[in-house]
Design a protein around this motif. Structure first.
Motif, PDB file in Angstrom:
ATOM      1  N   VAL A 162      81.335 121.527-159.227  1.00 54.37           N
ATOM      2  CA  VAL A 162      81.044 120.587-160.312  1.00 54.37           C
ATOM      3  C   VAL A 162      81.741 119.260-160.048  1.00 54.37           C
ATOM      4  O   VAL A 162      82.806 119.210-159.427  1.00 54.37           O
ATOM      5  CB  VAL A 162      81.484 121.136-161.691  1.00 54.37           C
ATOM      6  CG1 VAL A 162      80.674 122.342-162.075  1.00 54.37           C
ATOM      7  CG2 VAL A 162      82.949 121.456-161.718  1.00 54.37           C
ATOM      8  N   ARG A 163      81.133 118.182-160.526  1.00 60.00           N
ATOM      9  CA  ARG A 163      81.745 116.859-160.382  1.00 60.00           C
ATOM     10  C   ARG A 163      83.032 116.808-161.185  1.00 60.00           C
ATOM     11  O   ARG A 163      83.128 117.349-162.280  1.00 60.00           O
ATOM     12  CB  ARG A 163      80.790 115.770-160.879  1.00 60.00           C
ATOM     13  CG  ARG A 163      79.637 115.539-159.958  1.00 60.00           C
ATOM     14  CD  ARG A 163      78.871 114.248-160.258  1.00 60.00           C
ATOM     15  NE  ARG A 163      79.008 113.731-161.591  1.00 60.00           N
ATOM     16  CZ  ARG A 163      78.022 113.662-162.474  1.00 60.00           C
ATOM     17  NH1 ARG A 163      76.828 114.096-162.177  1.00 60.00           N
ATOM     18  NH2 ARG A 163      78.237 113.164-163.673  1.00 60.00           N
ATOM     19  N   ALA A 164      84.025 116.147-160.636  1.00 57.01           N
ATOM     20  CA  ALA A 164      85.341 116.078-161.274  1.00 57.01           C
ATOM     21  C   ALA A 164      85.272 115.407-162.641  1.00 57.01           C
ATOM     22  O   ALA A 164      86.001 115.792-163.557  1.00 57.01           O
ATOM     23  CB  ALA A 164      86.323 115.349-160.371  1.00 57.01           C
ATOM     24  N   ASP A 165      84.389 114.443-162.825  1.00 58.91           N
ATOM     25  CA  ASP A 165      84.314 113.765-164.121  1.00 58.91           C
ATOM     26  C   ASP A 165      83.657 114.624-165.199  1.00 58.91           C
ATOM     27  O   ASP A 165      83.703 114.293-166.375  1.00 58.91           O
ATOM     28  CB  ASP A 165      83.619 112.408-163.998  1.00 58.91           C
ATOM     29  CG  ASP A 165      82.196 112.502-163.493  1.00 58.91           C
ATOM     30  OD1 ASP A 165      81.820 113.556-162.935  1.00 58.91           O
ATOM     31  OD2 ASP A 165      81.456 111.503-163.637  1.00 58.91           O
ATOM     32  N   GLU A 166      83.059 115.754-164.821  1.00 59.50           N
ATOM     33  CA  GLU A 166      82.490 116.683-165.792  1.00 59.50           C
ATOM     34  C   GLU A 166      83.526 117.702-166.294  1.00 59.50           C
ATOM     35  O   GLU A 166      83.297 118.392-167.270  1.00 59.50           O
ATOM     36  CB  GLU A 166      81.313 117.443-165.183  1.00 59.50           C
ATOM     37  CG  GLU A 166      80.110 116.576-164.873  1.00 59.50           C
ATOM     38  CD  GLU A 166      78.984 117.371-164.234  1.00 59.50           C
ATOM     39  OE1 GLU A 166      79.116 118.604-164.082  1.00 59.50           O
ATOM     40  OE2 GLU A 166      77.971 116.759-163.904  1.00 59.50           O
ATOM     41  N   VAL A 167      84.670 117.808-165.612  1.00 58.19           N
ATOM     42  CA  VAL A 167      85.693 118.800-165.962  1.00 58.19           C
ATOM     43  C   VAL A 167      86.611 118.224-167.043  1.00 58.19           C
ATOM     44  O   VAL A 167      87.185 117.155-166.897  1.00 58.19           O
ATOM     45  CB  VAL A 167      86.539 119.196-164.726  1.00 58.19           C
ATOM     46  CG1 VAL A 167      87.652 120.134-165.120  1.00 58.19           C
ATOM     47  CG2 VAL A 167      85.645 119.822-163.674  1.00 58.19           C
ATOM     48  N   ALA A 168      86.738 118.972-168.150  1.00 53.97           N
ATOM     49  CA  ALA A 168      87.619 118.547-169.245  1.00 53.97           C
ATOM     50  C   ALA A 168      89.032 119.099-169.031  1.00 53.97           C
ATOM     51  O   ALA A 168      89.995 118.350-169.084  1.00 53.97           O
ATOM     52  CB  ALA A 168      87.062 119.000-170.587  1.00 53.97           C
ATOM     53  N   THR A 169      89.132 120.431-168.810  1.00 54.64           N
ATOM     54  CA  THR A 169      90.440 121.054-168.619  1.00 54.64           C
ATOM     55  C   THR A 169      90.375 122.154-167.564  1.00 54.64           C
ATOM     56  O   THR A 169      89.335 122.762-167.357  1.00 54.64           O
ATOM     57  CB  THR A 169      90.973 121.689-169.922  1.00 54.64           C
ATOM     58  OG1 THR A 169      90.077 122.695-170.344  1.00 54.64           O
ATOM     59  CG2 THR A 169      91.180 120.666-171.007  1.00 54.64           C
ATOM     60  N   VAL A 170      91.511 122.395-166.933  1.00 55.74           N
ATOM     61  CA  VAL A 170      91.714 123.515-166.007  1.00 55.74           C
ATOM     62  C   VAL A 170      93.056 124.114-166.392  1.00 55.74           C
ATOM     63  O   VAL A 170      94.090 123.476-166.222  1.00 55.74           O
ATOM     64  CB  VAL A 170      91.738 123.052-164.535  1.00 55.74           C
ATOM     65  CG1 VAL A 170      92.006 124.224-163.625  1.00 55.74           C
ATOM     66  CG2 VAL A 170      90.445 122.347-164.163  1.00 55.74           C
ATOM     67  N   LYS A 171      93.024 125.328-166.960  1.00 59.18           N
ATOM     68  CA  LYS A 171      94.294 125.929-167.388  1.00 59.18           C
ATOM     69  C   LYS A 171      94.254 127.443-167.154  1.00 59.18           C
ATOM     70  O   LYS A 171      93.187 128.052-167.118  1.00 59.18           O
ATOM     71  CB  LYS A 171      94.585 125.622-168.855  1.00 59.18           C
ATOM     72  CG  LYS A 171      93.546 126.052-169.827  1.00 59.18           C
ATOM     73  CD  LYS A 171      93.911 125.598-171.221  1.00 59.18           C
ATOM     74  CE  LYS A 171      92.801 126.001-172.198  1.00 59.18           C
ATOM     75  NZ  LYS A 171      93.119 125.591-173.536  1.00 59.18           N
ATOM     76  N   PRO A 172      95.435 128.051-167.000  1.00 56.09           N
ATOM     77  CA  PRO A 172      95.522 129.496-166.775  1.00 56.09           C
ATOM     78  C   PRO A 172      94.930 130.265-167.945  1.00 56.09           C
ATOM     79  O   PRO A 172      95.037 129.841-169.102  1.00 56.09           O
ATOM     80  CB  PRO A 172      97.013 129.778-166.659  1.00 56.09           C
ATOM     81  CG  PRO A 172      97.639 128.466-166.365  1.00 56.09           C
ATOM     82  CD  PRO A 172      96.748 127.414-166.970  1.00 56.09           C
ATOM     83  N   GLU A 173      94.296 131.396-167.636  1.00 57.30           N
ATOM     84  CA  GLU A 173      93.720 132.240-168.689  1.00 57.30           C
ATOM     85  C   GLU A 173      94.838 132.914-169.477  1.00 57.30           C
ATOM     86  O   GLU A 173      95.833 133.321-168.909  1.00 57.30           O
ATOM     87  CB  GLU A 173      92.815 133.291-168.055  1.00 57.30           C
ATOM     88  CG  GLU A 173      92.076 134.136-169.055  1.00 57.30           C
ATOM     89  CD  GLU A 173      91.185 135.153-168.390  1.00 57.30           C
ATOM     90  OE1 GLU A 173      90.105 135.381-168.922  1.00 57.30           O
ATOM     91  OE2 GLU A 173      91.579 135.716-167.362  1.00 57.30           O
ATOM     92  N   ASP A 174      94.663 133.017-170.778  1.00 56.10           N
ATOM     93  CA  ASP A 174      95.681 133.654-171.638  1.00 56.10           C
ATOM     94  C   ASP A 174      95.640 135.141-171.552  1.00 56.10           C
ATOM     95  O   ASP A 174      94.765 135.806-171.332  1.00 56.10           O
ATOM     96  CB  ASP A 174      95.495 133.229-173.091  1.00 56.10           C
ATOM     97  CG  ASP A 174      95.763 131.733-173.263  1.00 56.10           C
ATOM     98  OD1 ASP A 174      96.554 131.194-172.474  1.00 56.10           O
ATOM     99  OD2 ASP A 174      95.190 131.147-174.183  1.00 56.10           O
TER     100      ASP A 174
END
Length: 74
Positions: free
Chosen positions: A62-74
């Motif tokens: 995916v294009r980087a400008d389409e990514v809102a967040t990247v975070k570890p799964e809870d």
């Protein structure tokens, strides 16, 4: 002590170490779509994309400008 007595525990310990290296991550896009990955995605590539494998084994790019967040799964 024979070396055969140490092989099985060493193999089991190695499997635990490798299992601990994976860290499921949630990648959320601007439109709200969420992908759960097996591992943290590769950081933005030279061409401006994130690349990762989702939990079903499908490669996602995916294009980087389409990514809102990247975070570890809870």
């Amino acid at each position: 002590m024979n070396i055969r007595h140490w092989v099985l525990p060493a193999v089991i310990a190695g499997c635990f170490v490798l299992t601990g290296c994976s860290s499921p991550t949630v990648v959320t896009l601007q439109n709200g779509t969420q992908y759960i990955t097996k591992d943290a995605p590769k950081t933005k590539t030279k061409d401006g994309f994130y690349e990762f494998e989702d939990i079903s084994g499908k490669m996602i790019k995916v294009r980087a400008d389409e990514v809102a967040t990247v975070k570890p799964e809870d």
